[in-house]
Design a protein around this motif. Structure first.
Motif, mmCIF file in Angstrom:
data_model
loop_
_atom_site.group_PDB
_atom_site.id
_atom_site.type_symbol
_atom_site.label_atom_id
_atom_site.label_comp_id
_atom_site.label_asym_id
_atom_site.label_seq_id
_atom_site.Cartn_x
_atom_site.Cartn_y
_atom_site.Cartn_z
ATOM 1 N N SER A 38 7.615 1.006 -2.347
ATOM 2 C CA SER A 38 7.898 1.002 -0.911
ATOM 3 C C SER A 38 8.774 -0.181 -0.516
ATOM 4 O O SER A 38 9.459 -0.135 0.509
ATOM 5 C CB SER A 38 6.597 0.987 -0.103
ATOM 6 N N CYS A 39 8.755 -1.230 -1.328
ATOM 7 C CA CYS A 39 9.598 -2.394 -1.028
ATOM 8 C C CYS A 39 11.083 -2.085 -1.209
ATOM 9 O O CYS A 39 11.933 -2.842 -0.736
ATOM 10 C CB CYS A 39 9.197 -3.580 -1.900
ATOM 11 N N LEU A 40 11.395 -0.994 -1.884
ATOM 12 C CA LEU A 40 12.787 -0.578 -2.031
ATOM 13 C C LEU A 40 13.322 0.040 -0.742
ATOM 14 O O LEU A 40 14.534 0.133 -0.558
ATOM 15 C CB LEU A 40 12.929 0.422 -3.183
ATOM 16 N N LEU A 41 12.421 0.465 0.121
ATOM 17 C CA LEU A 41 12.798 1.058 1.396
ATOM 18 C C LEU A 41 12.859 -0.027 2.467
ATOM 19 O O LEU A 41 12.151 -1.033 2.377
ATOM 20 C CB LEU A 41 11.771 2.120 1.803
ATOM 21 N N PRO A 42 13.680 0.169 3.470
ATOM 22 C CA PRO A 42 13.696 -0.822 4.556
ATOM 23 C C PRO A 42 12.413 -0.741 5.373
ATOM 24 O O PRO A 42 11.844 0.332 5.547
ATOM 25 C CB PRO A 42 14.910 -0.411 5.393
ATOM 26 N N GLY A 43 11.950 -1.887 5.813
ATOM 27 C CA GLY A 43 10.742 -1.914 6.631
ATOM 28 C C GLY A 43 9.972 -3.210 6.455
ATOM 29 O O GLY A 43 10.330 -4.058 5.645
ATOM 30 N N PRO A 44 8.901 -3.345 7.181
ATOM 31 C CA PRO A 44 8.135 -4.601 7.198
ATOM 32 C C PRO A 44 6.989 -4.634 6.183
ATOM 33 O O PRO A 44 5.888 -5.080 6.500
ATOM 34 C CB PRO A 44 7.603 -4.631 8.623
ATOM 35 N N GLN A 45 7.204 -4.172 4.952
ATOM 36 C CA GLN A 45 6.122 -4.084 3.981
ATOM 37 C C GLN A 45 5.459 -5.434 3.719
ATOM 38 O O GLN A 45 4.229 -5.534 3.662
ATOM 39 C CB GLN A 45 6.623 -3.514 2.648
ATOM 40 N N PHE A 46 6.256 -6.475 3.548
ATOM 41 C CA PHE A 46 5.681 -7.786 3.249
ATOM 42 C C PHE A 46 4.893 -8.324 4.435
ATOM 43 O O PHE A 46 3.842 -8.945 4.261
ATOM 44 C CB PHE A 46 6.771 -8.787 2.840
ATOM 45 N N LEU A 47 5.379 -8.077 5.638
ATOM 46 C CA LEU A 47 4.651 -8.533 6.813
ATOM 47 C C LEU A 47 3.321 -7.798 6.965
ATOM 48 O O LEU A 47 2.309 -8.394 7.347
ATOM 49 C CB LEU A 47 5.507 -8.355 8.067
ATOM 50 N N VAL A 48 3.311 -6.509 6.657
ATOM 51 C CA VAL A 48 2.078 -5.733 6.722
ATOM 52 C C VAL A 48 1.092 -6.237 5.669
ATOM 53 O O VAL A 48 -0.096 -6.395 5.939
ATOM 54 C CB VAL A 48 2.364 -4.223 6.537
ATOM 55 N N TYR A 49 1.584 -6.538 4.469
ATOM 56 C CA TYR A 49 0.721 -7.062 3.409
ATOM 57 C C TYR A 49 0.089 -8.388 3.843
ATOM 58 O O TYR A 49 -1.123 -8.592 3.701
ATOM 59 C CB TYR A 49 1.508 -7.259 2.110
#
Length: 66
Positions: A38-49
């Motif tokens: 999912s980190c390959l897609l744009p978005g706030p993945q790290f912030l959600v983690y």
């Protein structure tokens, strides 16, 4: 339905993926791979983690889970 809490055993960084894997009935490795992909897609993945790391209670330090 189990309460969402970060486990004391099986953590790699914060235990977020292990907690989500337990909640959804899959392995922690599968959840980690899904997160990395999912980190390959744009978005706030790290912030959600990071937010889940802060908000989810740890099993060894229980507090009211919502």
């Amino acid at each position: 339905m189990t309460a969402l809490a970060r486990p004391t055993h099986g953590r790699v960084i914060g235990g977020v993926c292990a907690a989500l894997a337990r909640r959804f009935g899959t392995s922690a490795t599968t959840m980690r791979v899904i997160f990395l992909l999912s980190c390959l897609l744009p978005g706030p993945q790290f912030l959600v983690y990071i937010a889940l790391w802060i908000l989810l209670p740890s099993e060894d330090n229980p507090r009211t889970a919502w």
